[in-house]
Each structure stands twice: as C-alpha cells, then as structure tokens.
Design an enzyme around this catalytic site. Structure first.
Site, short mmCIF file in Angstrom:
data_model
loop_
_atom_site.label_atom_id
_atom_site.label_comp_id
_atom_site.label_asym_id
_atom_site.label_seq_id
_atom_site.Cartn_x
_atom_site.Cartn_y
_atom_site.Cartn_z
CB CYS A 1 -37.80 -65.53 -32.57
SG CYS A 1 -36.79 -65.73 -34.05
CB SER B 1 -42.24 -67.58 -39.16
OG SER B 1 -41.86 -67.01 -37.94
CB CYS C 1 -31.62 -69.06 -32.15
SG CYS C 1 -32.33 -68.04 -33.44
CG ASP D 1 -36.59 -71.62 -39.21
OD1 ASP D 1 -35.66 -72.37 -39.51
OD2 ASP D 1 -37.68 -72.02 -38.77
CG ASP E 1 -38.01 -72.03 -35.00
OD1 ASP E 1 -37.66 -71.37 -34.01
OD2 ASP E 1 -38.64 -71.55 -35.95
CD GLU F 1 -40.58 -71.13 -40.24
OE1 GLU F 1 -40.70 -71.90 -39.27
OE2 GLU F 1 -40.04 -70.00 -40.18
#
Length: 553
Positions: free
Chosen positions: A194, A470, A49, A81, A123, A444
């Site tokens: 993602c 998520s 990410c 995550d 995130d 999550e």
C-alpha cells in the site's frame, strides 16, 4: 566467522543421509561446503504487496552465490489486510505475524542456517521477520519488496485507502457506483505494498532506522528496476554480515528502538508500529514500555507530509531522497542517535551522510517548519483505557471530542450503522470484543473508519475500539484499548449514551460520571468465537495490546 551451525547438518560420516537428501534437491558437495543461507520468502499470490518477491529472491540468491554462500529458499504464509478487511478473514492478519515468525524460526533452527535473508512485503511479514531474527540471533538482513505505485483517479494520486473511503461516499450518495468501480479499477496498478505511509511502508522505514535493513534499500518502489540490483546487493551483504558475525541483538538496542519510534512519529506512521515495536522489543529482550513511545513522540516534530494525513505517497518520499532525508533531519535536531549500529557495520549517521536530498522536495519539511510540534503517535489513558490506547495524530486530526457512545459488539454491526446513516455528528462509535483475545486477532477497522470519512463524518465522529486500525486510517480513531473487553476491561461496561471525552493534549480517554467497575461486577465474558484451531490457540496464548499482543507462555 565463528563455527557455522550448518556444519552440524552436513559434515561427518554420520551425515551421509542428510547430504543424500540435499543432493536430491540439486545441491553439490561444493554447495554444501559453503555457508548455508536461508532465504525466507513471504511471496504469495493473494495480493500485490508480496507479488514481486519471487523475482527478488532470484536476485538475492545470485548475490549470495557470488559472495561464496549457498542460498536455500523457503516460504512462509502471508495474509492481505486489504483483501480481508471488514470480514471474518481479517481476524487472521495479526495472528499471521506470530505464525510467520514461528515459521522462519522453525526452518532456520531445523536446518541450522548460518544466516538469513528475509524478503518481506505486506504489513505483518516485516515485524515477523524481525521477530524471528531477534529470537534466533543469527546474522541476518531484511529487504522489503517496496511500495506500490500510486493509481490515478480524475487527475489525483490514489491508493487502497481511498477505495475504502469511497465505499462510504457511495453509501452516502456522494459518489456513484460507476465512479466507485472506476476507482477500484485504478487504485492498485501493480505489484507492491500500500502506497502511503501506511503500515507496510511505516515498518519498512522502521527496519532501515532500527538497523536491520540497509538504508535506502526498502524505499525503492516494487516495480523500479533498482529493486533487482539492491536485492542482489543484499545477498552480498548477508555474507559480509556473516563474516563479521554481526548479530541482530547487537543492532536491536534500546537506542535503536528509540530511533525507530522517533522516525514513526516524525513520519506520521501507522499505529500498528506501536504493537510491532513492543513485540519486537519483547523478542530482543529490550525493556520498552508503551508510555515511552508517547514520550518520544511528544518531543519529536512531525516532519513528513505523507498520506493518509498528508499530501504525498511513499514513492514521493523515495524521489525526495528516501528515509535518509528524514533521519538526517532527526539526527541534526538531536531526536535520533546517529551512533546506533546498522547491519552494514556503519552507524546510522554514517549511512545518512551519503543520502542525496532532491533539491526543492516538499515531502520532508525542515526542522524549523514542522507540520506539528509533536509526532503522530499518542497514548491515551483514563477509566476506559487504564493500560493505554493508541491514536495517530497529524496536523489535520481533531484533538478533542466529547459525545455520546454508540456501542457495538462487533465491527460488522458498526459498519452497517455507519453506512445505514444511523451515526450522527458528535457520536463516539465504540466497537468492542475485537481485541487480540476477543476477536480473536484484533481486526483492523479500515472498513468502518473509511466509511465514516466517506460519509462526511471524519471531522465530527470519533471511534474507540479494542481492535486496531489500518495505516490508511485518518481521523480521531482510538484503538488498542487495553485491557480489552473480552478480558473484562472497562470497554465491556460502556452503554449507549455514556458521554465519552477524548482529549489528545491531556492524553485522556474517559467515560464521564460512570462507575465502570460497578457495572463490571455483573459482567459475564462472552463465549469464544473459536474453540479449536489456530485462532483458538492464539486466543489462549495472546497477551495485551499494551504489551505488543505477543503470544508467550
């Protein structure tokens, strides 16, 4: 430009020691005579990410230097995550939002930067950077590193969400271990966050809509060569923002938050946006209530056909023309106020006017043909969730479910029940003690929700939790139940077999014919999972999910 904070650090005879230290780091007198710009980089090597941010920092710093500033790069932590999902490590993810915001705030205050350029990826780094800017209220810009490209599996675009669903499919015998391994090898082909309208891309869209990122910059995929050019342009822009003395709180108005909520609702974005927008509003001093999110979503049509509920990936939205295509639709329909100020000094409508929509694109539908008349963010209330609970609804999501509760006190037990074939059609899986304080950290539940879908139960089983989901989650999955079980919320009183009704249209989440308050009279809080360290500190300070799960004294 007003007087610069950095002058306190570097000017005057009494600052010779500071200048000596900075010269030891390679800065010259000429460098120190210029505005000092903090480049907050969330680069980390533990996930794809944020992997491209080191290169973007180089380009952004070049832009700052060319525009007359001196960049000073510093790093924060970040938690993946996708990597930590389904483990104890996932408890650190939401906690990292506060740590990242604190880190940026601390370095900026300590070194008295004149402005900030924040490079974000996964995130929590995105809302954290925005929260820090709101606290500091110094000129600043946020640039998202970009979406990952889709993987290809048997002729179909795939992302990490597909892998988690495939785990359930493999457990149910619908997929072989070899096929799961093949999918695992292709799902994440390189750098970037993602690839669907999951939390990272949702929050990247929020930053463009709310005005802290230039429109169109965030949507460029991570591996696209254009990302380097916009990084340099962002460096130039932050100097212009400093010159104009344009502050984050000028941009973060109530109107801007309402616009951001509408964009999330119209795009089928992640439920995590509810947490992050409430937290950001808290930091910006904007009065935003969770029920306002539901009201805005109710009146906003679902227009973007994006995964996980739709057909297309984030890169497809970019190819269709980007976030501006959706925003221009919403402005034209009166769902978004185009007069809101952005970091560029232009209004949102002026930014959108330059957007070129790709002819024939199918990612964003016209106003007269929405996927659904209402947006994707729904707030439920009832005797199970007096302060509210959150569910994402797309055109494929069931809107009613009634069934017996299957109650679990942690995510791992629920996951084992799902993959072990002990959950039946019609059940309501209840996972409690996973809230902000109880987890701690509000994990999550993609491992569980993905397994439910992979087992073929996505249309017939619902899930209710004080944890969160998520952005890749799909199905009738209700999270953020507040008050949470660990603080004596009604979720703590549920028992196996209690009949739970979920009615999206009526906005209700109820346990039928049960006196939950009477049961709670005999309830005892479980002991905390952590008694020292960062997670214990977080549990002691964090507030309700219905208010953004912020840590505040």
């Amino acid at each position: 430009m007003t007087s610069l904070p950095s002058r306190t650090i570097v000017e005057g005879l009494d600052r010779a020691g500071a200048r000596a230290m900075l010269k030891g780091a390679g800065y010259t007198d000429a460098d120190l005579a210029r505005p000092l710009i903090g480049v907050a980089n969330t680069w980390i090597e533990t996930m794809p990410c944020n992997l491209g941010l080191r290169g973007l920092a180089r380009d952004a710093k070049a832009g700052i230097r060319a525009a007359g500033g001196t960049p000073m790069e510093f790093n924060t932590v970040a938690i993946s995550d996708g990597v930590t999902m389904g483990t104890e490590g996932m408890k650190t993810s939401l906690v990292s939002r506060e740590v990242i915001a604190d880190s940026i705030e601390l370095v900026a205050r300590g070194h008295m930067f004149d402005a900030l350029l924040c490079l974000v990826g996964c995130d929590k780094t995105i809302p954290a950077a925005a929260m820090a800017l709101a606290r500091l209220d110094r000129p600043g810009v946020i640039l998202y590193g970009g979406s990952i490209m889709p993987g290809r599996f048997h002729g179909t675009d795939v992302s990490i969400g597909d892998v988690y669903e495939a785990i359930g499919s493999a457990a149910a015998g619908h997929m072989t271990p070899e096929e799961l391994g093949e999918l695992e090898n292709v799902a994440c082909p390189g750098a970037g966050a993602c690839g669907g309208q999951f939390t990272a891309n949702t929050m990247a869209m929020v930053m463009e809509t709310i005005g802290l990122s230039p429109l169109g910059f965030n949507a460029i995929p991570a591996v696209d060569a254009a990302k380097q050019r916009v990084a340099e342009a962002t460096g130039t822009l932050v100097m212009q923002v400093l010159e104009a003395d344009r502050r984050p709180r000028e941009i973060l108005t109530k109107r801007a938050f309402e616009n951001a909520i509408a964009a999330v609702a119209a795009s089928g974005g992640s439920t995590n946006a509810v947490l992050h927008l409430l937290a950001l509003a808290h930091e910006a001093g904007v009065d935003l209530h969770i029920d306002e999110i539901d009201a805005i979503s109710r009146r906003t049509p679902l227009l973007a056909d994006l995964k996980p509920g739709g057909r297309f990936m984030a890169v497809d939205l970019y190819r269709a023309g980007g976030t501006g295509v959706l925003l221009r639709r919403l402005i034209d329909g009166g769902y978004v106020d185009g007069s809101a100020l952005t970091v560029t000094g232009q209004t949102l409508a002026e930014e959108c006017a330059a957007v070129a929509e790709t002819p024939g694109q199918e990612v964003v539908l016209p106003l007269d043909r929405p996927l659904r008349g209402e947006g994707g963010l729904v707030i439920l209330r009832g005797n199970v969730a007096p302060e509210g609970a959150v569910v994402k609804v797309t055109h494929h999501t069931p809107t009613f479910h009634r069934g017996p509760a299957r109650v679990f006190d942690c995510e791992e037990d629920a996951f084992q029940a799902v993959t072990g074939g002990r959950i039946r059609p019609g059940d309501v899986v209840v996972i409690r003690y996973e809230g902000p304080r109880g987890g701690p950290g509000m994990r999550e539940m993609l491992a569980v929700t993905g397994a439910i879908v992979g087992e073929g139960l996505g249309e017939s089983v619902a899930l209710v939790t004080d944890g969160r989901f998520s952005g890749a989650t799909r199905g009738l999955m209700i999270g953020h139940v507040a008050p949470e079980a660990a603080t004596g919320g009604p979720l703590a009183a549920l028992r196996d077999g209690d009949v739970i009704t979920i009615d999206v249209e009526r906005r209700q989440l109820t346990a039928e014919n049960v006196d939950l308050a009477a049961r709670l009279a005999d309830w005892t809080a479980p002991p905390p999972h952590y008694i020292h360290g960062v997670l214990a500190k977080y549990a002691a300070l964090v507030g309700s999910a219905s208010q953004g799960a912020v840590t505040a004294l």
